[in-house]
Design an enzyme around this catalytic site. Structure first.
Site, short mmCIF file in Angstrom:
data_model
loop_
_atom_site.label_atom_id
_atom_site.label_comp_id
_atom_site.label_asym_id
_atom_site.label_seq_id
_atom_site.Cartn_x
_atom_site.Cartn_y
_atom_site.Cartn_z
N TYR A 32 0.84 -1.20 0.00
CA TYR A 32 0.00 0.00 0.00
C TYR A 32 0.88 1.26 0.00
O TYR A 32 0.62 2.20 -0.77
CB TYR A 32 -0.91 -0.01 1.23
CG TYR A 32 -1.86 1.16 1.28
CD1 TYR A 32 -1.61 2.27 2.10
CD2 TYR A 32 -3.02 1.17 0.51
CE1 TYR A 32 -2.48 3.34 2.13
CE2 TYR A 32 -3.90 2.25 0.54
CZ TYR A 32 -3.63 3.33 1.36
OH TYR A 32 -4.48 4.40 1.40
N ASP A 35 2.33 1.67 -3.44
CA ASP A 35 1.33 2.15 -4.40
C ASP A 35 1.09 3.65 -4.23
O ASP A 35 0.97 4.40 -5.21
CB ASP A 35 0.02 1.39 -4.23
CG ASP A 35 0.11 -0.06 -4.70
OD1 ASP A 35 0.97 -0.34 -5.55
OD2 ASP A 35 -0.67 -0.88 -4.20
N LYS A 112 -7.36 -11.03 -7.41
CA LYS A 112 -5.99 -10.77 -7.85
C LYS A 112 -5.04 -11.48 -6.88
O LYS A 112 -4.81 -11.01 -5.76
CB LYS A 112 -5.72 -9.27 -7.88
CG LYS A 112 -4.35 -8.91 -8.45
CD LYS A 112 -4.20 -7.39 -8.53
CE LYS A 112 -2.86 -7.01 -9.15
NZ LYS A 112 -1.72 -7.44 -8.31
N ARG A 133 7.51 -13.20 -15.52
CA ARG A 133 7.06 -12.06 -16.30
C ARG A 133 8.21 -11.13 -16.69
O ARG A 133 8.24 -10.59 -17.79
CB ARG A 133 6.01 -11.27 -15.49
CG ARG A 133 5.49 -10.07 -16.24
CD ARG A 133 4.40 -9.35 -15.46
NE ARG A 133 4.08 -8.13 -16.16
CZ ARG A 133 4.74 -6.98 -16.03
NH1 ARG A 133 5.75 -6.92 -15.19
NH2 ARG A 133 4.40 -5.92 -16.72
N LYS A 283 -11.99 -7.02 -16.09
CA LYS A 283 -11.58 -7.07 -17.50
C LYS A 283 -12.82 -7.03 -18.39
O LYS A 283 -13.87 -7.57 -18.03
CB LYS A 283 -10.83 -8.37 -17.80
CG LYS A 283 -9.65 -8.67 -16.91
CD LYS A 283 -9.13 -10.07 -17.20
CE LYS A 283 -7.94 -10.43 -16.32
NZ LYS A 283 -7.49 -11.82 -16.55
#
Length: 364
Positions: A32, A35, A112, A133, A283
């Site tokens: 948090y 972010d 998520k 990734r 999405k």
């Protein structure tokens, strides 16, 4: 503080934490806090675009390669998602989608998972390779470690010429707690949280260590399927489930209100899932709509990630001790009854704010 100094400080803090989070698996701030600092830096860069520098964390997506792994090139990029933090931002996103799609938007919503994103490739129904990734285009080849994840099928019922899927590798909370109990008995340092435990386990150079960690995965996207076509994201997930993948739970919804209700419900049920999660993903469901909407440089325009606010749980102050800093500064620290919070076990808190201590009447 001058805005240039603030931007420099934010870049340094975010880059340092990103290195510790992604390379060393030792984060120094909560998700948090990261972010919020990242959002502040984005705001300052929008106001002062002339101050944007190449090493800003806003100018890159992903992490650096770890020594010992070969590069893994993603034929279909693994894009990141735009984060949102309020109901108003969810409504704004849905409003944009309604406008762009002539009032005909349908959404797929899912938890998520807080883990490590990977791509898996199959040829003629057989698992051949997989990679992290990385920056979305090049990651680390962790094929042999992925073979140890028992929820990843090595062969598929339908032998498509080529199939690539994307998922999130994680360590179940029950496994994390069991491993930490064993490490405590053996006198080894405890793992910080399930996310870092999963990332560190998947990036072990010895696949035997990865196998011992009992990692798991949830598949959440079809990247490529030669010989198959689909109309919606929901159809792809149903198909992947039929191919023996462990697929993320998902719902198809039609309105912003329905999305917000499901986001709330997922948050209420979050401890019933075996994995830690840090939000919910919304999405556009129809694949043709996604194609028409396209992507920005870093993110698809057809998806967002709603990030949940930090968890709060009660605990008990067992003791207050005073720490002596390197320069002789004295800082009181509360020793707490252990409580599982945001994927880690909290056992202490710094009491550096006298006004807060007085307001809350903090004492043993």
């Amino acid at each position: 503080m001058d805005y240039r100094e603030e931007m420099k400080r934010l870049r340094e803090e975010l880059n340092e934490n990103a290195y510790r989070y992604y390379v060393l698996d030792e984060p120094t701030m909560s998700d948090y806090d990261y972010d919020m600092k990242n959002r502040r830096l984005q705001q300052l860069e929008q106001e002062h675009p002339e101050e944007i520098v190449p090493d800003s964390p806003t100018q890159r997506v992903g992490d650096k390669l770890k020594d010992g792994f070969s590069p893994y090139r993603h034929e279909v990029p693994l894009e990141s998602l735009q984060d949102v933090f309020t109901a108003g931002e969810v409504e704004d996103f849905c409003h944009r989608m309604e406008e762009s799609l002539d009032g005909n938007a349908a959404y797929s919503l899912e938890p998520k998972v807080d883990g490590l994103s990977v791509a898996l490739e199959y040829r003629d129904g057989v698992f051949v390779s997989g990679g992290t990734r990385g920056d979305g285009r090049v990651g680390e080849d962790v094929t042999e470690n992925l073979r140890t994840v028992r929820s990843i099928p090595m062969t598929l019922p339908e032998k498509l010429p080529r199939l690539i899927v994307r998922g999130e590798v994680y360590m179940a909370r029950s496994v994390f707690e069991e491993i930490n109990r064993r490490r405590e008995i053996e006198g080894k340092p405890l793992m910080a949280n399930p996310r870092n435990a999963a990332a560190g386990s998947l990036r072990q150079l010895d696949p035997k260590i990865a196998a011992e960690r009992r990692l798991d995965i949830r598949i959440f996207n079809l990247q490529l399927a030669q010989g198959r076509s689909f109309a919606t994201h929901s159809e792809t997930l149903d198909y992947l489930e039929s191919q023996h993948f462990s697929v993320i739970p998902h719902k198809t919804l039609l309105t912003a209100n329905a999305c917000l209700e499901e986001i709330h419900d997922i948050n209420e049920r979050r401890m019933s899932y075996p994995y830690d999660m840090d939000g919910a993903v919304i999405k556009i469901d129809r694949l043709s709509d996604r194609e028409s909407l396209g992507s920005t440089v870093k993110c698809p325009k057809w998806a967002i990630a709603y990030k949940y606010p930090p968890e709060q749980k009660p605990s008990k102050v067992l003791d207050i001790v005073v720490q002596v800093g390197r320069t002789g500064v004295l800082t009181p620290k509360a020793v707490l009854a252990p409580v599982h919070l945001a994927g880690t076990t909290v056992q202490s808190a710094t009491l550096h704010n006298q006004d807060y201590i007085a307001e809350k009447d903090v004492r043993v």
